[in-house]
Design a protein around this motif. Structure first.
Motif, PDB file in Angstrom:
ATOM      1  N   UNK A  61      95.839  44.493  77.804  1.00 54.02           N
ATOM      2  CA  UNK A  61      95.386  44.461  76.400  1.00 54.02           C
ATOM      3  C   UNK A  61      95.364  43.034  75.862  1.00 54.02           C
ATOM      4  N   UNK A  62      96.401  42.256  76.153  1.00 55.56           N
ATOM      5  CA  UNK A  62      96.460  40.876  75.679  1.00 55.56           C
ATOM      6  C   UNK A  62      95.365  40.027  76.323  1.00 55.56           C
ATOM      7  N   UNK A  63      95.117  40.236  77.609  1.00 54.40           N
ATOM      8  CA  UNK A  63      94.064  39.481  78.301  1.00 54.40           C
ATOM      9  C   UNK A  63      92.693  39.810  77.726  1.00 54.40           C
ATOM     10  N   UNK A  64      92.466  41.064  77.383  1.00 54.75           N
ATOM     11  CA  UNK A  64      91.186  41.465  76.799  1.00 54.75           C
ATOM     12  C   UNK A  64      90.952  40.752  75.474  1.00 54.75           C
ATOM     13  N   UNK A  65      91.983  40.660  74.643  1.00 57.65           N
ATOM     14  CA  UNK A  65      91.852  39.952  73.366  1.00 57.65           C
ATOM     15  C   UNK A  65      91.567  38.476  73.628  1.00 57.65           C
ATOM     16  N   UNK A  66      92.264  37.903  74.586  1.00 52.65           N
ATOM     17  CA  UNK A  66      92.039  36.502  74.951  1.00 52.65           C
ATOM     18  C   UNK A  66      90.588  36.276  75.388  1.00 52.65           C
ATOM     19  N   UNK A  67      89.984  37.276  76.022  1.00 55.96           N
ATOM     20  CA  UNK A  67      88.600  37.179  76.490  1.00 55.96           C
ATOM     21  C   UNK A  67      87.579  37.535  75.411  1.00 55.96           C
ATOM     22  N   UNK A  68      88.049  37.820  74.180  1.00 56.87           N
ATOM     23  CA  UNK A  68      87.138  38.041  73.066  1.00 56.87           C
ATOM     24  C   UNK A  68      86.890  39.489  72.691  1.00 56.87           C
ATOM     25  N   UNK A  69      87.591  40.426  73.294  1.00 53.52           N
ATOM     26  CA  UNK A  69      87.427  41.832  72.958  1.00 53.52           C
ATOM     27  C   UNK A  69      88.455  42.245  71.919  1.00 53.52           C
ATOM     28  N   UNK A  70      88.175  43.324  71.218  1.00 51.67           N
ATOM     29  CA  UNK A  70      89.190  43.976  70.407  1.00 51.67           C
ATOM     30  C   UNK A  70      89.934  44.914  71.336  1.00 51.67           C
ATOM     31  N   UNK A 127     101.264  39.011  68.156  1.00 45.37           N
ATOM     32  CA  UNK A 127     100.863  37.607  68.255  1.00 45.37           C
ATOM     33  C   UNK A 127      99.595  37.413  69.069  1.00 45.37           C
ATOM     34  N   UNK A 128      99.240  38.387  69.893  1.00 45.06           N
ATOM     35  CA  UNK A 128      98.011  38.298  70.688  1.00 45.06           C
ATOM     36  C   UNK A 128      96.818  38.924  69.983  1.00 45.06           C
ATOM     37  N   UNK A 129      97.079  39.702  68.927  1.00 46.99           N
ATOM     38  CA  UNK A 129      95.998  40.366  68.209  1.00 46.99           C
ATOM     39  C   UNK A 129      95.670  41.747  68.744  1.00 46.99           C
ATOM     40  N   UNK A 160      85.323  46.608  72.974  1.00 46.42           N
ATOM     41  CA  UNK A 160      86.589  47.261  72.651  1.00 46.42           C
ATOM     42  C   UNK A 160      87.229  47.809  73.911  1.00 46.42           C
ATOM     43  N   UNK A 161      88.528  47.554  74.063  1.00 49.62           N
ATOM     44  CA  UNK A 161      89.320  48.114  75.153  1.00 49.62           C
ATOM     45  C   UNK A 161      90.376  49.031  74.559  1.00 49.62           C
ATOM     46  N   UNK A 162      90.457  50.236  75.082  1.00 46.29           N
ATOM     47  CA  UNK A 162      91.506  51.190  74.711  1.00 46.29           C
ATOM     48  C   UNK A 162      92.407  51.348  75.926  1.00 46.29           C
ATOM     49  N   UNK A 180      86.484  42.104  62.394  1.00 41.82           N
ATOM     50  CA  UNK A 180      85.436  41.450  63.172  1.00 41.82           C
ATOM     51  C   UNK A 180      84.397  40.820  62.251  1.00 41.82           C
ATOM     52  N   UNK A 181      84.027  41.515  61.162  1.00 38.77           N
ATOM     53  CA  UNK A 181      83.059  40.969  60.211  1.00 38.77           C
ATOM     54  C   UNK A 181      83.609  39.722  59.521  1.00 38.77           C
TER      55      UNK A 181
END
Length: 185
Positions: free
Chosen positions: A63-72, A91-93, A47-49, A117-118
């Motif tokens: 934030x968008x790059x973190x989602x792209x790398x698989x993080x919330x 659109x990036x989640x 998780x990234x805040x 995530x589940x």
């Protein structure tokens, strides 16, 4: 256990740490987007805040790059901007929450993220199972074609021959089909 990475100015580190450190997850705090990117490369985070704005960028790209790398990823920004920022990051989640943030809002957001995530984990597991089944069907179909071409069998006879070979050798239909493909090609 994957941790939480917080990118924020120093004065908010402790407050954000208290709110987002759930279930004994390790928490690491950074003061800039560059420092957060380096930490993401070095550490194990789920998780990234991002408490926007950061000194070197607003935080959208991080934030968008973190989602792209698989993080919330959760981006916190001033309440008047939150809807506009959320529209661009949906659109990036990336989850966008208005600042100031109550503890209740943070806990609700974390529950939503865990639930999502589940659901995603179950979908990915189902995808793996279906991919295996499709692969097995593809291999068996290829073996049927080989048996039909080389041995003059009908599809039904070829299917029966593959099943019989699999039972006799106590292997899966896929393995029996692979053996047939290896022998005839």
């Amino acid at each position: 256990m994957p941790g939480v990475l917080i990118a924020s100015d120093r004065q908010h580190h402790e407050a954000l740490r208290c709110v987002f450190a759930a279930n004994g997850q390790p928490v690491r705090c950074c003061t800039s987007a560059g420092e957060a990117r380096r930490a993401l490369c070095d550490g194990d985070f789920s998780l990234l805040i991002v408490n926007a704005p950061l000194p070197d960028e607003f935080g959208r790209d991080l934030a968008a790059q973190a989602v792209h790398d698989g993080l919330d990823s959760i981006l916190l920004c001033a309440a008047p901007q939150a809807d506009k920022v959320a529209a661009g990051l949906e659109k990036y989640g990336v989850y966008v929450l208005p600042n100031p943030l109550s503890r209740q809002q943070a806990m609700f957001a974390l529950r939503v993220i865990r639930t999502g995530r589940q659901r995603m984990r179950r979908i990915l597991e189902q995808n793996v199972r279906l991919t295996k089944r499709l692969d097995e069907a593809r291999v068996v179909s290829q073996a049927k074609c080989v048996l039909a071409r080389c041995c003059g069998m009908t599809e039904e006879q070829a299917h029966h021959a593959i099943e019989k070979r699999a039972m006799d050798a106590r292997v899966s239909s896929r393995e029996a089909a692979l053996e047939i493909l290896k022998n005839y090609e």
